[in-house]
Motif scaffolding. Structure first.
Motif, short mmCIF file in Angstrom:
data_model
loop_
_atom_site.label_atom_id
_atom_site.label_comp_id
_atom_site.label_asym_id
_atom_site.label_seq_id
_atom_site.Cartn_x
_atom_site.Cartn_y
_atom_site.Cartn_z
N ASP A 9 47.55 37.49 29.67
CA ASP A 9 47.05 38.87 29.60
C ASP A 9 47.54 39.67 30.81
O ASP A 9 47.87 40.86 30.69
CB ASP A 9 45.52 38.88 29.55
N ALA A 10 47.57 39.02 31.98
CA ALA A 10 48.03 39.69 33.19
C ALA A 10 49.51 40.07 33.06
O ALA A 10 49.92 41.16 33.48
CB ALA A 10 47.82 38.79 34.41
N PHE A 11 50.31 39.18 32.46
CA PHE A 11 51.73 39.46 32.25
C PHE A 11 51.91 40.68 31.35
O PHE A 11 52.70 41.58 31.63
CB PHE A 11 52.43 38.25 31.64
N VAL A 12 51.16 40.72 30.23
CA VAL A 12 51.26 41.84 29.29
C VAL A 12 50.88 43.14 29.99
O VAL A 12 51.54 44.17 29.84
CB VAL A 12 50.36 41.60 28.06
N GLY A 13 49.79 43.11 30.79
CA GLY A 13 49.35 44.30 31.50
C GLY A 13 50.39 44.80 32.48
O GLY A 13 50.65 46.01 32.57
N ARG A 14 51.01 43.87 33.22
CA ARG A 14 52.05 44.27 34.18
C ARG A 14 53.24 44.88 33.46
O ARG A 14 53.81 45.88 33.92
CB ARG A 14 52.52 43.05 34.99
N ARG A 15 53.64 44.30 32.33
CA ARG A 15 54.80 44.81 31.60
C ARG A 15 54.55 46.23 31.09
O ARG A 15 55.42 47.10 31.17
CB ARG A 15 55.13 43.86 30.44
N ILE A 16 53.35 46.48 30.58
CA ILE A 16 53.00 47.82 30.10
C ILE A 16 52.99 48.81 31.26
O ILE A 16 53.55 49.91 31.17
CB ILE A 16 51.63 47.81 29.40
N GLN A 17 52.37 48.41 32.36
CA GLN A 17 52.28 49.31 33.52
C GLN A 17 53.66 49.63 34.08
O GLN A 17 53.98 50.79 34.38
CB GLN A 17 51.42 48.68 34.60
N GLN A 18 54.52 48.63 34.19
CA GLN A 18 55.87 48.84 34.73
C GLN A 18 56.66 49.82 33.87
O GLN A 18 57.31 50.73 34.39
CB GLN A 18 56.61 47.50 34.82
N ARG A 19 56.58 49.63 32.55
CA ARG A 19 57.33 50.50 31.66
C ARG A 19 56.75 51.92 31.66
O ARG A 19 57.50 52.91 31.63
CB ARG A 19 57.32 49.92 30.24
#
Length: 270
Positions: A9-19
């Motif tokens: 979940d943390a990975f998904v959140g980081r990917r969304i935030q970065q993009r």
């Protein structure tokens, strides 16, 4: 007591935030004094009936919420990124991913592509094509790793694990209890591996051609093109003299060069 975070979940959140930050979108209206476009604004333009809220986006970016597949697809469209990039590590594609090839959720994506509530079926279809390309590359890389060939032939030491990887492939005459030498079996299994190489390469070529002719080639990120380039070189080394594979690789290389040129010239989707 707070919600337990998972690494995924943390990975998904980081990917969304970065993009989101990369596109210059604000997370929510809560801290938006200059009235800039928010991620939710963009989602609502594409999907007026979306169930995603500011709270959903905040929770997901903090790694405290698990996205539904439909919500993930809507966020990816708003961020103009393939769903496979959001839900799979680029160096470990589909491991622990809800979009593991042939999974229930992967099939749900296909159904989602046909849903008539989508305002942009073409863009969602492009996302589905990007997922299919990632799946092809993943299968090819696994095949290269588990079933390496040398001039088109499998090493005897790799025969057992190759047989397991190929779903228990057993030549027909072995099934009929006709005596077959180990070397004959190696040749038969090698032919099956070559057939799978040819099919995967053909599928990759067709998908890349689709993107080259579309306005969505921006969805194919450079790291994916680099992986395909490396895989093509490995396949060519392992199957020297195979005209079919060599021709397909040349087609793929030409198509990737065209995609890169189009992205460089700014002819793809902004």
């Amino acid at each position: 007591m707070g919600v337990q975070k998972s690494a995924y979940d943390a990975f998904v959140g980081r990917r969304i935030q970065q993009r989101r930050v990369e596109l210059g979108l604000v997370q929510t209206d809560a801290n938006n004094p200059h009235n800039r476009e928010t991620l939710l604004d963009r989602i609502r333009k594409l999907f007026p009936d979306t169930t995603i809220t500011d709270s959903t986006i905040q929770s997901v970016e903090l790694g405290r919420g698990r996205l539904r597949l439909e919500d993930a697809a809507q966020i990816c469209m708003a961020l103009r990124m393939p769903l496979s990039d959001l839900l799979a590590e680029s160096d470990k594609p589909f491991e622990a991913s809800v979009l593991k090839p042939d999974s229930t959720n992967s099939r749900m994506l296909v159904a989602l592509m046909l849903a008539d509530h989508s305002q942009d079926v073409k863009e969602l279809s492009a996302m589905g094509m990007a997922v299919n390309l990632s799946a092809c590359v993943t299968r090819l890389e696994r095949l290269l790793d588990v079933c390496p060939l040398h001039n088109g032939l499998l090493d005897m030491k790799d025969l057992d694990r190759a047989r397991v990887h190929l779903n228990g492939l057993i030549p027909d005459n072995v099934q009929e209890h006709v005596p077959v030498s180990a070397n004959q079996e190696r040749v038969m299994v090698s032919r099956e591996i070559i057939a799978r190489f040819e099919l995967l390469m053909k599928n990759m070529d067709e998908i890349l051609c689709w993107f080259r002719q579309s306005e969505y080639s921006v969805m194919i990120q450079e790291n994916m093109l680099t992986r395909i380039e490396h895989d093509c070189q490995t396949v060519e080394r392992q199957m020297r003299g195979n005209v079919t594979v060599r021709t397909t690789i040349q087609n793929i290389q030409t198509t990737m060069a065209s995609i890169r040129k189009g992205k460089s010239d700014g002819k793809s989707l902004d």
